[in-house]
Design a protein around this motif. Structure first.
Motif, PDB file in Angstrom:
ATOM      1  N   ASP A 263       0.798  -1.228   0.000  1.00  0.00           N
ATOM      2  CA  ASP A 263       0.000   0.000   0.000  1.00  0.00           C
ATOM      3  C   ASP A 263       0.829   1.275   0.000  1.00  0.00           C
ATOM      4  N   GLY A 264       2.155   1.139  -0.056  1.00  0.00           N
ATOM      5  CA  GLY A 264       3.013   2.309  -0.157  1.00  0.00           C
ATOM      6  C   GLY A 264       3.326   2.983   1.153  1.00  0.00           C
ATOM      7  N   SER A 265       2.850   2.432   2.272  1.00  0.00           N
ATOM      8  CA  SER A 265       3.163   3.039   3.560  1.00  0.00           C
ATOM      9  C   SER A 265       4.604   2.770   3.985  1.00  0.00           C
ATOM     10  N   THR A 266       5.285   1.862   3.271  1.00  0.00           N
ATOM     11  CA  THR A 266       6.733   1.698   3.406  1.00  0.00           C
ATOM     12  C   THR A 266       7.370   2.340   2.177  1.00  0.00           C
ATOM     13  N   PRO A 267       7.818   3.602   2.265  1.00  0.00           N
ATOM     14  CA  PRO A 267       8.322   4.311   1.087  1.00  0.00           C
ATOM     15  C   PRO A 267       9.739   3.920   0.698  1.00  0.00           C
ATOM     16  N   ALA A 268      10.470   3.299   1.632  1.00  0.00           N
ATOM     17  CA  ALA A 268      11.845   2.862   1.356  1.00  0.00           C
ATOM     18  C   ALA A 268      12.188   1.748   2.321  1.00  0.00           C
ATOM     19  N   MET A 269      13.158   0.921   1.940  1.00  0.00           N
ATOM     20  CA  MET A 269      13.508  -0.268   2.716  1.00  0.00           C
ATOM     21  C   MET A 269      14.881  -0.135   3.345  1.00  0.00           C
ATOM     22  N   ALA A 270      15.009  -0.657   4.554  1.00  0.00           N
ATOM     23  CA  ALA A 270      16.332  -0.807   5.151  1.00  0.00           C
ATOM     24  C   ALA A 270      17.043  -1.967   4.470  1.00  0.00           C
ATOM     25  N   ARG A 271      18.366  -1.924   4.466  1.00  0.00           N
ATOM     26  CA  ARG A 271      19.139  -2.990   3.846  1.00  0.00           C
ATOM     27  C   ARG A 271      19.344  -4.117   4.867  1.00  0.00           C
ATOM     28  N   ILE A 272      18.255  -4.836   5.115  1.00  0.00           N
ATOM     29  CA  ILE A 272      18.284  -5.938   6.065  1.00  0.00           C
ATOM     30  C   ILE A 272      17.590  -7.140   5.444  1.00  0.00           C
ATOM     31  N   GLY A 273      17.627  -8.248   6.143  1.00  0.00           N
ATOM     32  CA  GLY A 273      16.957  -9.445   5.674  1.00  0.00           C
ATOM     33  C   GLY A 273      16.280 -10.166   6.820  1.00  0.00           C
TER      34      GLY A 273
ATOM     35  N   PHE B 132      17.210 -17.277   4.492  1.00  0.00           N
ATOM     36  CA  PHE B 132      17.365 -15.825   4.624  1.00  0.00           C
ATOM     37  C   PHE B 132      16.884 -15.135   3.354  1.00  0.00           C
ATOM     38  N   MET B 133      16.191 -14.023   3.524  1.00  0.00           N
ATOM     39  CA  MET B 133      15.669 -13.276   2.378  1.00  0.00           C
ATOM     40  C   MET B 133      15.772 -11.793   2.687  1.00  0.00           C
ATOM     41  N   THR B 134      16.288 -11.023   1.748  1.00  0.00           N
ATOM     42  CA  THR B 134      16.420  -9.589   1.995  1.00  0.00           C
ATOM     43  C   THR B 134      15.076  -8.894   1.806  1.00  0.00           C
ATOM     44  N   PHE B 135      14.970  -7.708   2.388  1.00  0.00           N
ATOM     45  CA  PHE B 135      13.780  -6.866   2.231  1.00  0.00           C
ATOM     46  C   PHE B 135      13.527  -6.626   0.737  1.00  0.00           C
ATOM     47  N   GLU B 136      14.589  -6.362  -0.010  1.00  0.00           N
ATOM     48  CA  GLU B 136      14.453  -6.105  -1.448  1.00  0.00           C
ATOM     49  C   GLU B 136      13.920  -7.334  -2.187  1.00  0.00           C
TER      50      GLU B 136
ATOM     51  N   SER C  87      11.294   0.605  -4.651  1.00  0.00           N
ATOM     52  CA  SER C  87      12.596  -0.043  -4.840  1.00  0.00           C
ATOM     53  C   SER C  87      13.689   0.753  -4.125  1.00  0.00           C
ATOM     54  N   LYS C  88      13.278   1.794  -3.397  1.00  0.00           N
ATOM     55  CA  LYS C  88      14.241   2.646  -2.709  1.00  0.00           C
ATOM     56  C   LYS C  88      14.793   1.952  -1.470  1.00  0.00           C
ATOM     57  N   VAL C  89      16.092   2.125  -1.247  1.00  0.00           N
ATOM     58  CA  VAL C  89      16.755   1.538  -0.086  1.00  0.00           C
ATOM     59  C   VAL C  89      17.423   2.648   0.718  1.00  0.00           C
ATOM     60  N   VAL C  90      17.218   2.635   2.016  1.00  0.00           N
ATOM     61  CA  VAL C  90      17.805   3.650   2.898  1.00  0.00           C
ATOM     62  C   VAL C  90      19.235   3.238   3.251  1.00  0.00           C
ATOM     63  N   PRO C  91      20.208   4.108   3.081  1.00  0.00           N
ATOM     64  CA  PRO C  91      21.595   3.770   3.454  1.00  0.00           C
ATOM     65  C   PRO C  91      21.708   3.399   4.933  1.00  0.00           C
ATOM     66  N   ASP C  92      22.646   2.521   5.223  1.00  0.00           N
ATOM     67  CA  ASP C  92      22.822   2.052   6.601  1.00  0.00           C
ATOM     68  C   ASP C  92      23.086   3.194   7.570  1.00  0.00           C
TER      69      ASP C  92
ATOM     70  N   GLY D 267      14.895   5.953  18.651  1.00  0.00           N
ATOM     71  CA  GLY D 267      13.882   4.962  18.976  1.00  0.00           C
ATOM     72  C   GLY D 267      12.982   4.687  17.790  1.00  0.00           C
ATOM     73  N   GLY D 268      11.705   4.376  18.076  1.00  0.00           N
ATOM     74  CA  GLY D 268      10.759   4.088  17.015  1.00  0.00           C
ATOM     75  C   GLY D 268      10.965   2.718  16.407  1.00  0.00           C
ATOM     76  N   PRO D 269      10.287   2.428  15.277  1.00  0.00           N
ATOM     77  CA  PRO D 269      10.369   1.098  14.671  1.00  0.00           C
ATOM     78  C   PRO D 269      11.766   0.735  14.188  1.00  0.00           C
ATOM     79  N   VAL D 270      12.564   1.741  13.789  1.00  0.00           N
ATOM     80  CA  VAL D 270      13.909   1.454  13.290  1.00  0.00           C
ATOM     81  C   VAL D 270      14.781   0.831  14.380  1.00  0.00           C
ATOM     82  N   ARG D 271      14.546   1.215  15.630  1.00  0.00           N
ATOM     83  CA  ARG D 271      15.343   0.680  16.742  1.00  0.00           C
ATOM     84  C   ARG D 271      15.215  -0.839  16.850  1.00  0.00           C
ATOM     85  N   GLN D 272      14.097  -1.373  16.363  1.00  0.00           N
ATOM     86  CA  GLN D 272      13.878  -2.813  16.469  1.00  0.00           C
ATOM     87  C   GLN D 272      14.653  -3.614  15.424  1.00  0.00           C
ATOM     88  N   ILE D 273      15.169  -2.948  14.401  1.00  0.00           N
ATOM     89  CA  ILE D 273      15.902  -3.669  13.359  1.00  0.00           C
ATOM     90  C   ILE D 273      17.385  -3.325  13.326  1.00  0.00           C
ATOM     91  N   ILE D 274      17.822  -2.395  14.164  1.00  0.00           N
ATOM     92  CA  ILE D 274      19.181  -1.888  14.056  1.00  0.00           C
ATOM     93  C   ILE D 274      20.231  -2.978  14.276  1.00  0.00           C
TER      94      ILE D 274
END
Length: 343
Positions: free
Chosen positions: A210-220, A253-257, A274-279, A289-296
């Motif tokens: 639905d586009g509420s994720t405008p870019a992806m972290a480089r994680i898997g 293992f599967m990457t976000f991309e 297809s946008k990826v946020v730099p590390d 904090g926020g949701p990013v803290r859970q994947i760091i």
């Protein structure tokens, strides 16, 4: 008919587990904190085990209170402790997640022991396996022989802390009280939702659709299909050799991309980012904090969890990552779980 107690009956895994237990001929008693989510449980049962509604009983019990637990345990042959506090963002007060995990697990085991119920199957997580072990870069493979060290984690994570302390406490209590414990360790749980009250983990899929994720972290992710997770609980219950064992329930293992690629192929009409946020940006954001803290803790490395031992217990191959992703997507669209802006 044997009665099996399932804690946290309104949860994503618990609803599938209840459905599979009923279909296998068990009576099920499920715990709920209140009546608000009860309609979703019955909706799931009608979808997963039609005609078996009479074999399900729901009782009220809270992980942070003793009230209701003696009644919930009465006559239970085994306990499936699935209940957990899961939040979308890292809380400022970690105890909001840690207390229900640790105190709740201790309470469930204490009441099971008092009721004479020896068999307990605990829904744990890969969070108790692959963290705090010095893996900051590159690829590493984990098995059930690995244990998270929260004492040496560079970045705190309430869910990981709570799950790890809860599992430690469970093994200690089981060992001291001759209880028969098995732990199941899924990764990112996807698969079909049964109703609109579903798991935070499905946001991995719905956010892309639905586009509420405008870019992806480089994680898997180590992806787990909810149907396999539920089936592994049932297999553990029916396999005496599983007592005293930990089981990873994890696919490749599967990457976000790669997840986005699967959805893009299946839904070419949707604008999936297809946008990826730099590390380095993720690391800055995580400090707030926020949701990013859970994947760091997963940024910059690949954690591969070897689920082969669990596959042997299951007695068949896991469903593919693609099936887990696409069944989650199909159910999310069918149930209207996407943001309205998706059109």
């Amino acid at each position: 008919m044997k009665t099996i107690l399932v804690t946290g009956a309104s949860g994503f895994v618990a609803k599938h587990l209840i459905g599979q237990l009923l279909a296998a001929g068990y009576r099920v008693r499920g715990t709920v904190r209140g009546q608000g989510k009860v309609p979703g449980i019955w909706e799931a049962v009608r979808a997963l085990a039609p005609g078996q509604e009479a074999d399900l009983e729901l009782v009220e019990a809270d992980l942070l209170s003793d009230a209701g637990w003696p009644e919930a345990m009465a006559g239970a042959e085994a306990v499936m402790h699935v209940a957990a506090a899961i939040v979308a963002e890292e809380p400022k007060d970690a105890s909001l997640v840690v207390r229900p995990a640790v105190e709740g697990t201790e309470r469930v085991l204490q009441h099971a022991h008092a009721a004479g119920t020896k068999r307990v199957i605990l829904t744990s997580s890969i969070a108790t396996v692959g963290y705090g072990l010095g893996h900051e870069r590159g690829v590493r493979r984990y098995t059930e022989a690995d244990y998270t060290s929260i004492e040496t984690m560079r970045r705190s994570w309430a869910y990981c802390i709570g799950k790890t302390l809860a599992e430690r406490s469970a093994w200690a209590f089981a060992g001291s009280n001759e209880m028969e414990l098995t732990t199941i360790h899924p990764g990112a749980i996807l698969g079909p939702a049964t109703d609109k009250d579903t798991s935070i983990s499905l946001g991995l899929v719905t956010g892309l659709l639905d586009g509420s994720t405008p870019a992806m972290a480089r994680i898997g992710f180590a992806i787990s299909d909810v149907r396999d997770v539920a089936a592994m609980h049932l297999a553990a219950l029916e396999t005496p050799a599983s007592i005293g064992q930990r089981y990873l329930c994890t696919g490749p293992f599967m990457t976000f991309e790669q997840v986005a690629d699967v959805l893009r192929r299946a839904y070419p009409d949707r604008e999936i980012t297809s946008k990826v946020v730099p590390d380095w940006i993720i690391r800055i954001l995580a400090a707030f904090g926020g949701p990013v803290r859970q994947i760091i803790n997963d940024v910059g490395n690949e954690k591969h969890f070897d689920g082969s031992k669990g596959e042997v217990l299951l007695g068949r191959p896991y469903r593919s990552n693609e099936e887990a992703i696409l069944s989650a997507a199909e159910s999310a669209i069918r149930l209207g779980l996407l943001s309205p802006k998706a059109g």
